[in-house]
Design a protein around this motif. Structure first.
Motif, PDB file in Angstrom:
ATOM      1  N   GLN A 217      -3.044  -8.510  -5.777  1.00  0.00           N
ATOM      2  CA  GLN A 217      -2.051  -7.518  -6.162  1.00  0.00           C
ATOM      3  C   GLN A 217      -1.581  -6.719  -4.958  1.00  0.00           C
ATOM      4  OE1 GLN A 217      -3.985  -4.941  -9.010  1.00  0.00           O
ATOM      5  NE2 GLN A 217      -5.100  -3.820  -7.457  1.00  0.00           N
ATOM      6  N   ARG A 218      -0.332  -6.282  -5.063  1.00  0.00           N
ATOM      7  CA  ARG A 218       0.236  -5.376  -4.072  1.00  0.00           C
ATOM      8  C   ARG A 218       0.704  -4.123  -4.784  1.00  0.00           C
ATOM      9  NH1 ARG A 218       3.605  -9.050   0.349  1.00  0.00           N
ATOM     10  NH2 ARG A 218       4.603 -10.120  -1.380  1.00  0.00           N
ATOM     11  N   ARG A 219       0.231  -2.985  -4.309  1.00  0.00           N
ATOM     12  CA  ARG A 219       0.675  -1.687  -4.806  1.00  0.00           C
ATOM     13  C   ARG A 219       1.481  -0.983  -3.708  1.00  0.00           C
ATOM     14  NH1 ARG A 219      -2.702   0.810  -9.043  1.00  0.00           N
ATOM     15  NH2 ARG A 219      -4.603  -0.387  -9.457  1.00  0.00           N
ATOM     16  N   PRO A 220       2.265   0.032  -4.063  1.00  0.00           N
ATOM     17  CA  PRO A 220       2.878   0.861  -3.020  1.00  0.00           C
ATOM     18  C   PRO A 220       1.797   1.423  -2.106  1.00  0.00           C
ATOM     19  CG  PRO A 220       3.800   1.388  -5.176  1.00  0.00           C
ATOM     20  CD  PRO A 220       2.623   0.478  -5.422  1.00  0.00           C
ATOM     21  N   MET A 221       2.077   1.476  -0.816  1.00  0.00           N
ATOM     22  CA  MET A 221       1.051   1.912   0.125  1.00  0.00           C
ATOM     23  C   MET A 221       0.986   3.429   0.268  1.00  0.00           C
ATOM     24  SD  MET A 221       0.347   0.739   4.052  1.00  0.00           S
ATOM     25  CE  MET A 221      -0.893   1.596   5.028  1.00  0.00           C
TER      26      MET A 221
ATOM     27  N   TRP B 143      -0.262  11.033  -0.045  1.00  0.00           N
ATOM     28  CA  TRP B 143      -1.297  10.035  -0.308  1.00  0.00           C
ATOM     29  C   TRP B 143      -0.960   8.696   0.327  1.00  0.00           C
ATOM     30  CZ3 TRP B 143       0.264   5.627  -2.868  1.00  0.00           C
ATOM     31  CH2 TRP B 143       1.435   5.700  -3.631  1.00  0.00           C
ATOM     32  N   CYS B 144      -1.997   7.855   0.503  1.00  0.00           N
ATOM     33  CA  CYS B 144      -1.789   6.477   0.914  1.00  0.00           C
ATOM     34  C   CYS B 144      -2.954   5.630   0.418  1.00  0.00           C
ATOM     35  CB  CYS B 144      -1.615   6.342   2.430  1.00  0.00           C
ATOM     36  SG  CYS B 144      -3.085   6.690   3.394  1.00  0.00           S
TER      37      CYS B 144
ATOM     38  N   ASP C 250       6.813   7.728   4.532  1.00  0.00           N
ATOM     39  CA  ASP C 250       7.758   6.803   3.915  1.00  0.00           C
ATOM     40  C   ASP C 250       7.824   5.491   4.699  1.00  0.00           C
ATOM     41  OD1 ASP C 250       8.310   8.815   2.157  1.00  0.00           O
ATOM     42  OD2 ASP C 250      10.136   9.482   3.180  1.00  0.00           O
ATOM     43  N   GLY C 251       8.049   4.402   3.979  1.00  0.00           N
ATOM     44  CA  GLY C 251       8.276   3.109   4.622  1.00  0.00           C
ATOM     45  C   GLY C 251       7.037   2.324   4.975  1.00  0.00           C
ATOM     46  N   LEU C 252       5.838   2.850   4.659  1.00  0.00           N
ATOM     47  CA  LEU C 252       4.620   2.136   5.027  1.00  0.00           C
ATOM     48  C   LEU C 252       4.437   0.862   4.201  1.00  0.00           C
ATOM     49  CD1 LEU C 252       1.921   4.877   5.667  1.00  0.00           C
ATOM     50  CD2 LEU C 252       3.736   4.027   7.160  1.00  0.00           C
TER      51      LEU C 252
END
Length: 356
Positions: free
Chosen positions: A275-279, A284-285, A328-330
């Motif tokens: 799975q890929r989630r927003p980074m 938060w990250c 942003d953009g990570l």
């Protein structure tokens, strides 16, 4: 004192969490690492990487810590496909051109000790983040449970490295935007005193399975299998029985295992999903499996965790400090850096292309 303000709170103290805490410490006033595991926890997992991983460890300043774990360097491997053997030697481009495999119960504590050696890093264990506090759409803190009590902490940045089943990522609403179910079951155990070379690995690819033997410590080897679910279903037996059969029948690993001794219990996992989630988001990250989980059949999980840790570190270094509003953009940066790894793993998880 737990309650109060921290520049960074890291939930999870294994590879991704410990590495990120180490990497962010030079840019933070203070860092709190909250790890849920016990000091005596045994993790039936291994961490494997090649030249790319060595370069990442070096860039993050942790290569010496990793090398001190004692795993031998391997400079090639033997591949068996059916009855054909092919010898592979790794190109010696530079001093980083080797492969390593380290048991997680050795590597993870070493990384956590390294992070805790930073003067501004506090490690709390066992403890966990049980809730997240937000204000104005931005994470402002968390609730940390330790010794049966809850402690409210505030922070500039909350780093979640609490695994692929991260409830905290769910609390943030960081839903997976890409999911690939895996048909593979991975099992492994550690053995000692095997009559095998300590500078080479071994892979045996057979219909529906892959058997692997790789040196992972002084006189120690990790013996593992990846089995397609179809193979398990057709046998009607427990995956552990298939592990024993596959290893015993292999002409290279079988006699070696019979001559050595098993020094750990058999462990592993199955019915996983990539799975890929927003980074990242405001304050938060996500690093490691919490944000990006590759099927372990490709042995690229360590690399993906290190890539994410470096991306966060580089962004923080660029802006000169901890400021979650500038993350942003990570997600796009991480996905681009790991795209080939994702493609390889996803292709192996396609039923029409594996297990034949």
């Amino acid at each position: 004192m737990i309650a109060g303000h921290w520049s960074v709170v890291v939930a999870g103290g294994r590879i991704a969490g410990a590495t990120t805490a180490w990497a962010l410490a030079p840019y933070a006033e203070n860092v709190l690492v909250v790890d849920a595991s016990q000091a005596t926890s045994f993790w039936p997992q291994q961490s494997t990487w090649d030249r790319e991983g060595n370069l990442l460890w070096a860039d993050l300043g942790l290569l010496d810590v990793v090398l001190a774990c004692g795993a031998p360097r391997t400079y090639g491997h033997t591949l068996r496909v059916d009855d054909d053997l092919v010898q592979h030697d790794y190109p010696q481009q530079d001093e980083y051109s080797y492969r390593m495999t380290v048991p997680r119960e050795v590597l993870d504590p070493a990384l956590l000790r390294a992070a805790g050696s930073r003067s501004n890093v506090t490690v709390l264990r066992p403890a966990r983040v049980t809730d997240i506090a937000s204000e104005g759409g931005r994470v402002r803190g968390a609730t940390v449970r330790h010794d049966g009590a809850d402690h409210a902490v505030s922070c500039d940045l909350l780093v979640l490295a609490d695994g692929r089943l991260s409830r905290n990522a769910d609390r943030l609403g960081a839903e997976p935007y890409q999911v690939v179910p895996s048909p593979w079951v991975a099992l492994l155990a550690y053995f000692a005193d095997l009559p095998l070379r300590s500078d080479r690995g071994y892979f045996s690819s057979q219909p529906g399975s892959l058997a692997i033997s790789t040196p992972c410590g002084p006189g120690q080897w990790c013996v593992s299998t990846d089995m397609h679910q179809r193979l398990i279903d057709e046998s009607g037996g427990h995956p552990a029985r298939q592990f024993t059969r596959i290893i015993a029948e292999d002409p290279y690993i079988g006699p070696a295992v019979a001559a050595g001794r098993q020094i750990s219990k058999l462990g592993g996992a199955g019915k996983l999903r990539m799975q890929r989630r927003p980074m990242s988001g405001p304050g938060w990250c996500l690093v490691g499996d919490a944000g990006y989980h590759l099927d372990p059949v490709t042995a690229r999980g360590t690399k993906s965790a290190l890539v994410a840790a470096r991306i966060v570190r580089d962004r923080v270094a660029e802006i000169g400090g901890i400021d979650g509003a500038l993350l942003d953009g990570l997600t796009e940066q991480r996905d681009a850096a790991l795209e080939q790894d994702w493609v390889v793993a996803a292709e192996l998880c396609q039923p029409a292309q594996v297990g034949s």
